[in-house]
Design an enzyme around this catalytic site. Structure first.
Site, PDB file in Angstrom:
ATOM      1  N   PRO A 113       0.857  -1.199   0.000  1.00 30.70           N
ATOM      2  CG  PRO A 113       0.124  -0.909   2.206  1.00 30.70           C
ATOM      3  CD  PRO A 113       0.937  -1.818   1.330  1.00 30.70           C
TER       4      PRO A 113
ATOM      5  CG  ASP B  70       4.989  -0.840   2.562  1.00 31.67           C
ATOM      6  OD1 ASP B  70       3.876  -0.594   3.063  1.00 31.67           O
ATOM      7  OD2 ASP B  70       5.405  -1.998   2.337  1.00 31.67           O
ATOM      8  CG  HIS B  71       0.759   4.857   4.194  1.00 34.37           C
ATOM      9  ND1 HIS B  71       1.047   5.402   5.424  1.00 34.37           N
ATOM     10  CD2 HIS B  71       0.175   5.853   3.478  1.00 34.37           C
ATOM     11  CE1 HIS B  71       0.655   6.671   5.456  1.00 34.37           C
ATOM     12  NE2 HIS B  71       0.125   6.969   4.281  1.00 34.37           N
ATOM     13  NE  ARG B  72       2.928  -3.441   3.682  1.00 30.56           N
ATOM     14  CZ  ARG B  72       3.365  -4.555   3.080  1.00 30.56           C
ATOM     15  NH1 ARG B  72       2.794  -5.726   3.364  1.00 30.56           N
ATOM     16  NH2 ARG B  72       4.364  -4.509   2.230  1.00 30.56           N
TER      17      ARG B  72
END
Length: 448
Positions: free
Chosen positions: A249, A418-420
């Site tokens: 994401p 990566d938004h994680r």
């Protein structure tokens, strides 16, 4: 006479097949132990495969452009002395390190390492032990239609083989002027000069040939003009990009950077590091401040991994497509050492000679799409990494400085993450470390 068949060896990195790019020998040629016999292209790079046998080539099991599976016959060699095969040869051990040779500069506003003609390269062979070559056995009389067996070329210097290989000349086609026919550097130089007097041949790298079809596409109603088979390399790239889109994401942020002072710094020392090397140095500083961006997501264990050190990947446009080899241990290098390694690595990648470790070991990627004269890009993260920084071309643009309108050297940074792993605050903080250093490089370098 004994016929021994050499099968395509395990090329490592989990690779199960390779495409024959160019045969370095032909049926009837005499080969020596450890002599390169074929160039093959894997999903990672182009490598030379050496022969574990000596004798006369009796069969080549594959055409140029054909894909062979590991363990399938590659070449057959006849030898009536029935030699024992040499110890298994590591294909990776046959790779070459590029010498640090200055290449074409990037100019005052374009950072050119990522373009195919941006730098020159040279090679240095890794030291390795060779088994002593046995003298060739006298050839038995053969019919006139059978190619005559040839005496193996007498070469004792790895440098001589290196010179011939870099020039694309078969060592077996050179007549030695030394004692007992020994091939010397002068012989290779003369062969190179002779080759230059002949019109250049077509590129040797095998490319998938378009296949005309004439079929009508059911969806569009249009005739298919051709279909082009995807090479193993292209299939690997496609799978990696698709996996990145499926699993990560990602979010992207941009910032415009006034690189005027950085350009002036580069122009003040034409023999110093290139612009991309300075940017790489500032990226390393940003990753020290935000180490979560230098890692991966272990989804199976639900853990975020950070690395103690940086293997800095560099997006490089090649004839085979876009690749991202990594400067291994970039955090340990000075800016000048980074500059030399970037030039070596990009040249090796364009020639398909980067090692599997360099092709797959990156922890963070710097994408210089400005070398393609592009201003901005929303790049795809190089899975399993968690971020990629893009650098656009540097252009003269109107800019406000101290309340006055003036012309400045402006570029755009784009950052996909990566938004994680982090939120926008960490991404923006990393971007400001790099951007601020580019805008005031003297102060930044003093702190590094």
């Amino acid at each position: 006479m004994t016929t021994q068949t050499f099968e395509l060896p395990d090329l490592g990195e989990g690779l199960t097949e390779a495409e024959v790019v160019r045969w370095l020998v032909a049926v009837g040629d005499t080969v020596a132990i450890d002599q390169p016999i074929v160039e093959v292209e894997t999903a990672k790079s182009i490598v030379e495969v050496p022969s574990p046998y000596q004798g006369t080539v009796s069969a080549l099991h594959g055409e140029e452009g054909q894909v062979l599976e590991v363990g399938k016959p590659l070449i057959s060699v006849d030898d009536d002395s029935s030699p024992e095969p040499a110890a298994p040869v590591s294909v990776e051990g046959e790779r070459y390190r590029e010498e640090e040779r200055a290449g074409a500069g990037s100019g005052n506003v374009l950072i050119g390492y990522g373009t195919p003609d941006a730098s020159a390269s040279g090679r240095r062979r890794r030291p390795r032990k060779r088994p002593p070559a046995r003298p060739a056995q006298p050839a038995a009389p053969t019919p006139a239609t059978t190619p005559a067996a040839k005496r193996p070329p007498l070469v004792t210097s790895p440098l001589v083989r290196q010179m011939a290989r870099e020039a694309g000349i078969r060592i077996s086609e050179i007549t030695g002027s030394g004692p007992n026919g020994l091939i010397t550097r002068r012989d290779v130089r003369e062969a190179i000069e002779a080759a230059r007097s002949v019109p250049a041949a077509a590129a040797t790298t095998a490319r998938p040939e378009p296949v005309p079809t004439g079929a009508v596409d059911a969806r569009t109603g249009l005739v298919e003009s051709q279909r082009v088979p995807m090479s193993g390399f292209r299939r690997s790239v496609a799978e990696s990009l698709s996996r990145s889109r499926r699993e990560i994401p990602e979010a992207t942020v941009w910032v415009d950077v006034d690189a005027t002072e950085l350009v002036r710094l580069r122009q003040s020392d034409p023999s110093g590091p290139g612009l991309l090397s300075y940017v790489a140095r500032f990226v390393l500083a940003g990753l020290r401040a935000y180490p979560e961006l230098n890692g991966l997501v272990d989804a199976e264990r639900g853990e975020l991994v950070q690395y103690d050190g940086v293997n800095l990947g560099l997006a490089v446009q090649t004839d085979r497509g876009l690749v991202a080899p990594a400067v291994m241990g970039a955090h340990r290098l000075t800016t000048m050492e980074l500059d030399a390694e970037i030039k070596r690595l990009t040249a090796a990648a364009r020639e398909g000679k980067a090692s599997p470790a360099e092709m797959t070991g990156g922890t963070f990627t710097l994408n210089n799409y400005g070398s393609l004269r592009v201003d901005g890009s929303a790049a795809i993260i190089n899975h399993p990494q968690v971020a990629i920084l893009g650098l656009g071309r540097i252009m003269d643009r109107p800019w406000i400085v101290d309340g006055e309108l003036t012309a400045r050297k402006i570029t755009q940074l784009s950052f996909a993450f990566d938004h994680r792993v982090c939120d926008g605050g960490a991404a923006a903080g990393f971007m400001r470390v790099v951007a601020d250093a580019m805008e005031n490089p003297a102060a930044a370098i003093a702190r590094l």
